[in-house]
Design a protein around this motif. Structure first.
Motif, PDB file in Angstrom:
ATOM      1  N   ILE A  58       0.773  -1.023  -0.069  1.00 16.25           N
ATOM      2  CA  ILE A  58       0.034  -0.034  -0.051  1.00 16.25           C
ATOM      3  C   ILE A  58       0.948   1.161  -0.077  1.00 16.25           C
ATOM      4  O   ILE A  58       0.347   2.406  -0.811  1.00 16.25           O
ATOM      5  CB  ILE A  58      -1.048   0.071   1.209  1.00 16.25           C
ATOM      6  CG1 ILE A  58      -0.100  -0.274   2.661  1.00 16.25           C
ATOM      7  CG2 ILE A  58      -2.030  -1.017   0.901  1.00 16.25           C
ATOM      8  CD1 ILE A  58      -1.261  -0.166   3.726  1.00 16.25           C
ATOM      9  N   THR A  61       1.904   2.262  -3.586  1.00 14.05           N
ATOM     10  CA  THR A  61       0.804   2.914  -4.275  1.00 14.05           C
ATOM     11  C   THR A  61       0.793   4.031  -3.853  1.00 14.05           C
ATOM     12  O   THR A  61       0.540   4.966  -4.729  1.00 14.05           O
ATOM     13  CB  THR A  61      -0.366   2.219  -4.171  1.00 14.05           C
ATOM     14  OG1 THR A  61      -0.250   0.647  -4.611  1.00 14.05           O
ATOM     15  CG2 THR A  61      -1.596   2.754  -4.897  1.00 14.05           C
ATOM     16  N   GLN A 149      -0.544  -4.503  -1.621  1.00 10.82           N
ATOM     17  CA  GLN A 149      -1.908  -3.958  -2.288  1.00 10.82           C
ATOM     18  C   GLN A 149      -2.733  -4.759  -2.722  1.00 10.82           C
ATOM     19  O   GLN A 149      -3.893  -4.364  -2.762  1.00 10.82           O
ATOM     20  CB  GLN A 149      -1.117  -3.218  -3.343  1.00 10.82           C
ATOM     21  CG  GLN A 149      -2.076  -2.485  -4.078  1.00 10.82           C
ATOM     22  CD  GLN A 149      -2.722  -1.194  -3.282  1.00 10.82           C
ATOM     23  OE1 GLN A 149      -2.051  -0.620  -2.561  1.00 10.82           O
ATOM     24  NE2 GLN A 149      -4.051  -0.811  -3.758  1.00 10.82           N
ATOM     25  N   ILE A 150      -2.147  -6.037  -2.947  1.00 10.33           N
ATOM     26  CA  ILE A 150      -3.399  -6.924  -3.429  1.00 10.33           C
ATOM     27  C   ILE A 150      -4.617  -7.281  -2.290  1.00 10.33           C
ATOM     28  O   ILE A 150      -5.736  -7.410  -2.863  1.00 10.33           O
ATOM     29  CB  ILE A 150      -2.722  -8.260  -4.003  1.00 10.33           C
ATOM     30  CG1 ILE A 150      -3.987  -9.237  -4.561  1.00 10.33           C
ATOM     31  CG2 ILE A 150      -2.266  -9.167  -2.607  1.00 10.33           C
ATOM     32  CD1 ILE A 150      -2.978 -10.323  -5.100  1.00 10.33           C
ATOM     33  N   GLU A 152      -5.608  -4.867  -0.338  1.00 10.52           N
ATOM     34  CA  GLU A 152      -6.396  -3.606  -0.428  1.00 10.52           C
ATOM     35  C   GLU A 152      -7.184  -3.612  -1.649  1.00 10.52           C
ATOM     36  O   GLU A 152      -8.590  -3.288  -1.489  1.00 10.52           O
ATOM     37  CB  GLU A 152      -5.410  -2.162  -0.574  1.00 10.52           C
ATOM     38  CG  GLU A 152      -6.139  -1.081  -1.075  1.00 10.52           C
ATOM     39  CD  GLU A 152      -6.793  -0.613   0.732  1.00 10.52           C
ATOM     40  OE1 GLU A 152      -7.590   0.308   0.388  1.00 10.52           O
ATOM     41  OE2 GLU A 152      -6.565  -1.141   1.605  1.00 10.52           O
ATOM     42  N   ASP A 153      -6.710  -4.156  -2.857  1.00  8.89           N
ATOM     43  CA  ASP A 153      -7.732  -4.214  -4.186  1.00  8.89           C
ATOM     44  C   ASP A 153      -8.844  -5.281  -3.822  1.00  8.89           C
ATOM     45  O   ASP A 153      -9.992  -5.234  -4.248  1.00  8.89           O
ATOM     46  CB  ASP A 153      -6.910  -4.544  -5.162  1.00  8.89           C
ATOM     47  CG  ASP A 153      -5.734  -3.638  -5.592  1.00  8.89           C
ATOM     48  OD1 ASP A 153      -6.063  -2.250  -4.932  1.00  8.89           O
ATOM     49  OD2 ASP A 153      -4.682  -3.979  -6.008  1.00  8.89           O
ATOM     50  N   GLU A 154      -8.488  -6.583  -2.987  1.00  5.67           N
ATOM     51  CA  GLU A 154      -9.344  -7.487  -3.026  1.00  5.67           C
ATOM     52  C   GLU A 154     -10.519  -7.272  -2.035  1.00  5.67           C
ATOM     53  O   GLU A 154     -11.661  -7.610  -2.275  1.00  5.67           O
ATOM     54  CB  GLU A 154      -8.539  -8.646  -2.457  1.00  5.67           C
ATOM     55  CG  GLU A 154      -9.454  -9.994  -2.799  1.00  5.67           C
ATOM     56  CD  GLU A 154      -8.791 -11.408  -2.314  1.00  5.67           C
ATOM     57  OE1 GLU A 154      -9.170 -12.420  -1.931  1.00  5.67           O
ATOM     58  OE2 GLU A 154      -7.475 -11.298  -2.165  1.00  5.67           O
ATOM     59  N   TYR A 155     -10.186  -6.828  -0.788  1.00  4.14           N
ATOM     60  CA  TYR A 155     -11.303  -6.638   0.204  1.00  4.14           C
ATOM     61  C   TYR A 155     -11.048  -5.283   1.037  1.00  4.14           C
ATOM     62  O   TYR A 155     -11.850  -5.315   2.041  1.00  4.14           O
ATOM     63  CB  TYR A 155     -11.429  -7.803   0.886  1.00  4.14           C
ATOM     64  CG  TYR A 155     -10.305  -8.420   1.633  1.00  4.14           C
ATOM     65  CD1 TYR A 155      -9.698  -7.542   2.578  1.00  4.14           C
ATOM     66  CD2 TYR A 155      -9.711  -9.627   1.277  1.00  4.14           C
ATOM     67  CE1 TYR A 155      -8.582  -8.115   3.285  1.00  4.14           C
ATOM     68  CE2 TYR A 155      -8.690 -10.073   1.903  1.00  4.14           C
ATOM     69  CZ  TYR A 155      -7.977  -9.425   2.964  1.00  4.14           C
ATOM     70  OH  TYR A 155      -6.912  -9.742   3.651  1.00  4.14           O
ATOM     71  N   PRO A 206      -3.350   3.276   3.611  1.00  2.00           N
ATOM     72  CA  PRO A 206      -3.625   3.593   1.942  1.00  2.00           C
ATOM     73  C   PRO A 206      -4.402   4.827   1.649  1.00  2.00           C
ATOM     74  O   PRO A 206      -4.717   5.226   0.412  1.00  2.00           O
ATOM     75  CB  PRO A 206      -4.793   2.386   1.649  1.00  2.00           C
ATOM     76  CG  PRO A 206      -5.431   2.172   2.930  1.00  2.00           C
ATOM     77  CD  PRO A 206      -4.468   2.402   3.922  1.00  2.00           C
TER      78      PRO A 206
END
Length: 508
Positions: A58, A61, A149-150, A152-155, A206
């Motif tokens: 995060i 990003t 980050q994955i 954060e993107d997922e849930y 994030p």
């Protein structure tokens, strides 16, 4: 319990603030089992963000979106991923007794769950082995404000209860792979401030916030609700990881698991009832938010009354899991604040608006100053009072000061201001010990200059100066490093600030 402790310390607060400091001290004045060290964290120190299988976090990003005031990133940072062997040697030369660092979730388990990255595993094993070989006690922070980050993107990361399972699995791998050499584990760094910075003001990855509360420009978030959800899930994740360690590893590994809190001491701006009550609210929202669940399984009554339905509730099973889920408490402590009863103006973060207080680091500061501050007065009495407060609130649970340091504006090697800060806070720690606080360790932030979450490379905390303008990133001992080294080496001798350690002269 926390409220009672606060008022029982109030008279002590009035007497101790501004009182005479401890008159001299040596390393031998501290108990034999007390440990002195220094700290860093993964994203701030390691760099190598796209090397050897590490996935974006995060913070990658956040910084690559230009969110830092100086537009900096931790892509290289202090390059600890490549320089750790020399740095560990430097720690040994400095006579450090312990080193506290964190594990990059993105480096060890790039997909957030599942397969271990062998190169990441190799790095941390090599780092731990080097520390052990030099006789430096290893303290690991599992999570220091930095997840893949994955997730954060997922849930949505900490906004979803799903992260409890993933964090527990990540912790399981760390316990299994490193626990034969590591006895001191801290699950999560600063749930209180992490929740505020990440999900209220938006100044920490994030970077969630909502108008009018965000300090930065956010594209996602709800500052009125998300900080409380995130902190709630952090507490549940901590409890889950601790239970796993106790059931699966503790009998063999003989280690301990704790939780870290960002701490500050709060003085009422005046002796009016309103300001005293405002100070109590701030203490409840700062300490009680994290500590009270560990003691009673629920949040402070003050928070429940003010936040209302926006504050998550613990089920009976969750409450039972959280109670007693820390073998020790770690604190990060830097400064004290003066508090008065005043709803803050529109545009400040909702967490403070819930409190209906205003605070500043000096009585003479104008209202509406930047928080957290970039500079602050030295107040070792505040640290002493925090330690005594924790003894009252939590009983005799061991306490580790896991971060304490000064962002000196002086970037030269002659950092007299940082040195005097370091000495005075160690004195404050000793004063608390002599009054019965069960303090077990002190770690200065930071061992060397790193990427700072709130200021990038504009702020320097290191005992060692890092020249970020030089691609080689050389390390040079500041005066504070020389004093700390001599203090730790000369056990029964009162070391003066001007003493040098010849072993630290060479540029690394």
């Amino acid at each position: 319990m926390a409220s009672i402790a606060f008022f029982s310390l109030f008279l002590l607060l009035l007497c101790a603030h501004g009182g005479a400091p401890v008159l001299g001290f040596t390393r031998s004045d501290f108990p034999p089992d007390f440990v002195f060290g220094a700290a860093t964290s993964a994203y701030q120190y390691e760099g190598a963000v796209a090397e050897d299988g590490r996935s974006p976090s995060i913070w990658d990003t956040f910084t690559h979106a230009g969110k830092m005031a100086d537009k900096s990133t931790g892509d290289v940072a202090a390059d600890g991923y490549h320089k750790y062997k020399d740095d560990v040697k430097l720690m040994a030369d400095t006579n450090l007794e312990a080193y506290r660092f964190s594990i990059s979730w993105s480096r060890l388990i790039p997909n957030g769950r599942g397969a271990i990255n062998p190169r990441g595993l190799e790095y941390y094993n090599s780092l731990i082995d080097a520390l052990v070989q030099h006789g430096i006690q290893v303290h690991i922070m599992l999570y220091h404000l930095d997840y893949p980050q994955i997730l954060e993107d997922e849930y949505g990361g900490w906004l979803s209860h799903r992260i409890v399972e993933d964090f527990t699995a990540f912790s399981d791998i760390c316990f299994r792979e490193f626990g034969d050499r590591v006895s001191y584990w801290t699950t999560i760094d600063e749930p209180n401030v992490g929740a505020i910075g990440s999900y209220d003001s938006g100044i920490i990855a994030p970077g969630h916030c909502s108008d009018p509360f965000g300090i930065t420009k956010c594209t996602i978030g709800d500052s009125t609700v998300e900080p409380y959800i995130a902190a709630h899930n952090m507490l549940l994740a901590h409890a889950s990881a601790t239970r796993l360690y106790r059931e699966k590893y503790q009998a063999v590994q003989k280690g301990v698991v704790g939780l870290n809190i960002y701490s500050l001491w709060a003085y009422p701006l005046s002796n009016t009832t309103l300001d005293i009550e405002a100070t109590k609210r701030l203490v409840d929202f700062t300490f009680g938010w994290v500590l009270e669940p560990l003691i009673s399984g629920d949040y402070p009554e003050t928070m429940k009354k003010i936040v209302g339905s926006r504050l998550p509730t613990f089920t009976r099973t969750q409450s039972e899991a959280v109670i007693g889920s820390a073998d020790f408490i770690g604190i990060n402590h830097y400064f004290s604040v003066y508090v008065n009863d005043r709803p803050l103006d529109k545009g400040v973060r909702d967490y403070a608006a819930d409190l209906s207080v205003s605070y500043k680091t000096s009585k003479n500061d104008p209202p509406g100053g930047k928080f957290p501050p970039t500079s602050y007065p030295t107040d070792p009495s505040g640290l002493q009072l925090v330690l005594l407060y924790l003894k009252k609130a939590c009983g005799d649970i061991p306490i580790y000061i896991q971060e304490n340091g000064n962002a000196s504006s002086n970037d030269t090697l002659d950092d007299t201001d940082r040195l005097e800060y370091l000495k005075s806070y160690i004195e404050g720690t000793l004063a608390a010990l002599r009054k019965g606080a069960n303090v077990k360790g002190y770690f200065t932030w930071a061992f060397l200059d790193v990427f700072e979450f709130l200021a990038g490379y504009q702020s320097r905390y290191g005992l060692y100066r890092v020249d970020f303008d030089d691609e080689a990133l050389p390390r040079q001992a500041r005066l504070s490093a020389r004093w700390y080294s001599a203090f730790l080496k000369n056990n029964g001798i009162n070391v003066q600030s001007e003493l040098n350690n010849p072993g630290l002269d060479a540029e690394q």
